[in-house]
Structure formats: C-alpha cells, structure tokens
Design an enzyme around this catalytic site. Structure first.
Site, PDB file in Angstrom:
ATOM      1  N   ARG A  40       0.818  -1.219   0.000  1.00  0.00           N
ATOM      2  CA  ARG A  40       0.000   0.000   0.000  1.00  0.00           C
ATOM      3  C   ARG A  40       0.849   1.266   0.000  1.00  0.00           C
ATOM      4  O   ARG A  40       0.398   2.311   0.476  1.00  0.00           O
ATOM      5  CB  ARG A  40      -0.979   0.013   1.177  1.00  0.00           C
ATOM      6  CG  ARG A  40      -2.041  -1.072   1.091  1.00  0.00           C
ATOM      7  CD  ARG A  40      -3.133  -0.849   2.120  1.00  0.00           C
ATOM      8  NE  ARG A  40      -4.083  -1.947   2.123  1.00  0.00           N
ATOM      9  CZ  ARG A  40      -4.609  -2.497   3.205  1.00  0.00           C
ATOM     10  NH1 ARG A  40      -4.266  -2.051   4.402  1.00  0.00           N
ATOM     11  NH2 ARG A  40      -5.475  -3.483   3.116  1.00  0.00           N
ATOM     12  N   ARG A  44      -2.909   6.019  -0.263  1.00  0.00           N
ATOM     13  CA  ARG A  44      -3.524   6.577   0.919  1.00  0.00           C
ATOM     14  C   ARG A  44      -2.730   7.546   1.781  1.00  0.00           C
ATOM     15  O   ARG A  44      -3.218   8.599   2.140  1.00  0.00           O
ATOM     16  CB  ARG A  44      -4.036   5.427   1.786  1.00  0.00           C
ATOM     17  CG  ARG A  44      -4.924   4.504   1.007  1.00  0.00           C
ATOM     18  CD  ARG A  44      -5.709   3.584   1.869  1.00  0.00           C
ATOM     19  NE  ARG A  44      -4.894   2.666   2.631  1.00  0.00           N
ATOM     20  CZ  ARG A  44      -5.405   1.774   3.471  1.00  0.00           C
ATOM     21  NH1 ARG A  44      -6.701   1.698   3.640  1.00  0.00           N
ATOM     22  NH2 ARG A  44      -4.613   0.952   4.143  1.00  0.00           N
ATOM     23  N   ARG A  53      -6.213  12.039  -6.786  1.00  0.00           N
ATOM     24  CA  ARG A  53      -7.410  11.200  -6.782  1.00  0.00           C
ATOM     25  C   ARG A  53      -8.686  11.978  -6.496  1.00  0.00           C
ATOM     26  O   ARG A  53      -9.795  11.439  -6.590  1.00  0.00           O
ATOM     27  CB  ARG A  53      -7.281  10.120  -5.689  1.00  0.00           C
ATOM     28  CG  ARG A  53      -6.714   8.789  -6.066  1.00  0.00           C
ATOM     29  CD  ARG A  53      -7.702   7.745  -6.567  1.00  0.00           C
ATOM     30  NE  ARG A  53      -9.051   7.783  -6.089  1.00  0.00           N
ATOM     31  CZ  ARG A  53      -9.518   7.107  -5.044  1.00  0.00           C
ATOM     32  NH1 ARG A  53      -8.724   6.340  -4.335  1.00  0.00           N
ATOM     33  NH2 ARG A  53     -10.787   7.190  -4.709  1.00  0.00           N
ATOM     34  N   ASP A  89      -6.585  -2.624  -7.378  1.00  0.00           N
ATOM     35  CA  ASP A  89      -7.313  -3.219  -6.272  1.00  0.00           C
ATOM     36  C   ASP A  89      -7.574  -4.675  -6.617  1.00  0.00           C
ATOM     37  O   ASP A  89      -7.710  -5.022  -7.799  1.00  0.00           O
ATOM     38  CB  ASP A  89      -8.641  -2.499  -6.023  1.00  0.00           C
ATOM     39  CG  ASP A  89      -9.319  -2.969  -4.740  1.00  0.00           C
ATOM     40  OD1 ASP A  89      -9.064  -2.363  -3.685  1.00  0.00           O
ATOM     41  OD2 ASP A  89     -10.073  -3.962  -4.792  1.00  0.00           O
ATOM     42  N   TYR A 164     -14.937 -12.297  -0.556  1.00  0.00           N
ATOM     43  CA  TYR A 164     -15.688 -11.088  -0.923  1.00  0.00           C
ATOM     44  C   TYR A 164     -16.951 -11.447  -1.698  1.00  0.00           C
ATOM     45  O   TYR A 164     -18.032 -10.890  -1.465  1.00  0.00           O
ATOM     46  CB  TYR A 164     -14.816 -10.153  -1.768  1.00  0.00           C
ATOM     47  CG  TYR A 164     -13.901  -9.275  -0.959  1.00  0.00           C
ATOM     48  CD1 TYR A 164     -14.402  -8.340  -0.060  1.00  0.00           C
ATOM     49  CD2 TYR A 164     -12.516  -9.366  -1.093  1.00  0.00           C
ATOM     50  CE1 TYR A 164     -13.562  -7.522   0.685  1.00  0.00           C
ATOM     51  CE2 TYR A 164     -11.654  -8.556  -0.361  1.00  0.00           C
ATOM     52  CZ  TYR A 164     -12.189  -7.633   0.528  1.00  0.00           C
ATOM     53  OH  TYR A 164     -11.347  -6.840   1.264  1.00  0.00           O
TER      54      TYR A 164
END
Length: 357
Positions: A40, A44, A53, A89, A164
C-alpha cells in the site's frame, strides 16, 4: 516476452531490473543493501495521492492509465523504495468480467449479488487481455519510466476473492464463506478453481506487460486452520502459481494472520513468502523451510511512534533476518492511511544505511 529475452532463474536476464537489489533478494543472491518496498505504498498516506485522486472513484482510478502511472510512481520518487507496486485493487479483475460491485469509501468492496449457489457461478466468465487493456497500457507507461526499478504486479488470491464474493463484502467472521466451504465442498472447489483461472489470467497480463515480479495477496486466509487451508484453498493457489511459473518472474505470497500457514503458503509455489509482524522473521523462515526468500515484517503501527522506537524495532527485524538467504524489508501489512510519509522515507534510508555492504 520477446524472442531475444531468456527466461533465467527468477528474472528476465536482458531486462534493466534483473540485477536490482530487489530481484537479487528474490533470487536469494548477495545484495548491496536490503531492498525495501511497502504494501500500500502507492496511495492513501501520500498527500500527492489524495490530490490527484480528488473527485475520482477508486475503481475509476484503477482503470485510468495516466492516474495509475502517476500514483504508482509517487512513492518511488518520494521514498526511494527499491520496487514499485502497481496501483490497483484486488477486485479489478472481477469488475472487468462484469461482476456488479463497487468499492465504497470506509467499507471496501461490496458485491451486489453474492455467490451462494451453483447457478451464481455463471457470473464468473473467463478474463481476457481486452477486459483489462488499461492494465497493459499503464504497465507499458510505468516500465518506461521506472528503468532499473522493478514493478511488482499483483492479484487477490482465490480464497480472498471468494470471501468477498460469497459474503458480499468485507467480513469479520467469514460465516457465509465457511458455511459454503464446509457445506458444499464441490461447489466451493469449483468456485475457487474458476477464480484461480481468472487470477492467473490477470497476472499473465501484468507479466506480459512488463511486471518484474508478482505478489498474490491472500488477505483473509488467516481465518482458516492449516488442515482447511491444505484441503480447501491450497489447490487453487497452486494452480495460480503453476500457471505463471514458465515466465520466470519471482512469485510472492502474502497473507495476514498466517503464522500457522507459512509453510503451506510456501509449499503452494511461491519463491518469496511474506510474513506479518506476529512471527519473527527467523521463525517465519524456519516454518517456510529452505529455498525461499522471506519478506517483512515491521508492524505498520510502529511508524506512529518515536524515531528512536522505529529504529529499534527495525533493528529487531533486521537482526531476525540476518541469517536468511534472501530478505526483502517490508511492513507486516499495508501502510496505514494516516502514516506520516516522512517516517516512511526515513525508514527506507535507515534500512539502506544499516544494511549497506
């Protein structure tokens, strides 16, 4: 792969990245310093990421080669990490084949029609390179920019994707997933087999577009006991790793809370096994067994402490890794969103300095 490139031991020998510290560590060769990258890292925690973004949904960002390229390069520029991780992702290949899902801020991937029956398997068609043409385009742009810095491609492992799809979104206890796995083992096996094919196809696209290595993320598999992993999950992971073995790129396997599964995860076919922060790296290597490099494993939360504490905990990781054949320094999970980017930059420099030959 072009005809004039040879598939050597873990790495395409005529590429600019072959002799990079990261690739050498994957091959368990001597390195000038311990290579560092962070899960990551692309995203973020970086203000420049949030700026670029702004106003763009996550899945849309993953499908825009210009944004993917910029976001992937940001941590390489800022932190001087030894490898880039492709910005995407794990649900991108599912979206690409038409699964009705979205990534909801503060929640994660949410699936409109969860898979609970054999009829639901019809949602999972084959993935073609045309479905993810934006990946091929972005990777071409990135490899041109990165030069000798390796680009790591990645995908979600079949179990985590299945979780998921069956749960309909993130889950704490995976009750629907386990109910299906135990209650209808043939449907479960067929589901994971289909996901293995989709995952392998997605990784092949990335490798053929220029990825120097790939990582298979099994984020949720730590919820399983070893016997269940061996019986109900490992065959699908083996299928993915076997499908890409002929490319000769390093294959990394990582999951969270997988201390009891490390040996099996290595057995599934990885060249590098990632450990989270719960197991010291020397013990992780013992569990994995010989012939594999180890990746990890500073607790991401340590970065919120003092500089002295970060250095002390980093020294502990490096000491535990000192006798290993190959070590890639990473966090024990992904960079937390509110991490100070300067702490990451300092950490890379500290590891490089401490381990320089």
């Amino acid at each position: 792969m072009s005809a004039n490139e040879s598939r050597g031991p873990l790495g395409r020998q005529n590429t600019a990245t072959y002799d990079s510290p990261f690739m050498k560590a994957c091959r368990r060769e001597a390195v000038p310093h311990t290579p560092v990258w962070f899960m990551r890292q692309a995203g973020r925690s970086l203000p420049e990421y949030r700026k670029v973004r702004e106003g763009t949904a996550m899945l849309e960002s993953c499908m825009r080669p210009d944004l993917v390229t910029e976001i992937t390069l940001q941590p390489v520029r800022r932190h001087n990490v030894d490898a880039a991780i492709y910005f995407s992702d794990i649900v991108v290949p599912l979206k690409a084949i038409g699964i009705d899902l979205d990534i909801k801020p503060g929640v994660g991937p949410v699936v409109e029609k969860p898979i609970r029956s054999r009829a639901d398997l019809a949602q999972l068609r084959d993935l073609t390179p045309e479905d993810v043409h934006y990946v091929t385009e972005a990777m071409g742009m990135l490899t041109a920019e990165l030069g000798s810095t390796p680009l790591i491609g990645f995908a979600g492992a079949p179990f985590t994707l299945a979780s998921y799809l069956v749960e309909g979104g993130p889950s704490r206890n995976h009750e629907h997933t386990k109910a299906l796995m135990y209650g209808d083992p043939q449907l479960w096996a067929d589901l994971l087999d289909r996901l293995a094919e989709i995952t392998a196809a997605f990784l092949k696209v990335q490798i053929e577009a220029g990825a120097s290595a790939v990582q298979l993320f099994d984020s949720w598999v730590g919820a399983l006991a070893p016997a269940d992993y061996r019986r109900s999950v490992m065959p699908a992971s083996v299928k993915v790793f076997d499908a890409i073995a002929s490319y000769g790129v390093p294959r990394i396997h990582f999951g969270v809370g997988t201390g009891e599964l490390l040996g099996l995860m290595g057995e599934a076919g990885a060249d590098v096994v990632g450990a989270d922060w719960r197991v010291p790296l020397d013990e992780a290597a013992r569990r994995v067994g010989p012939g594999k490099a180890i990746q990890g494993n500073l607790d991401p939360a340590v970065l919120f402490s003092t500089r002295e504490a970060v250095e002390q905990k980093t020294d502990e990781v490096l000491a535990a890794a000192s006798g290993l054949e190959g070590h890639i320094f990473n966090l024990g999970h992904g960079v937390l969103p509110t991490t100070d980017p300067e702490a990451l930059t300092r950490l890379v420099d500290y590891v490089h300095t401490r381990t320089a030959v």
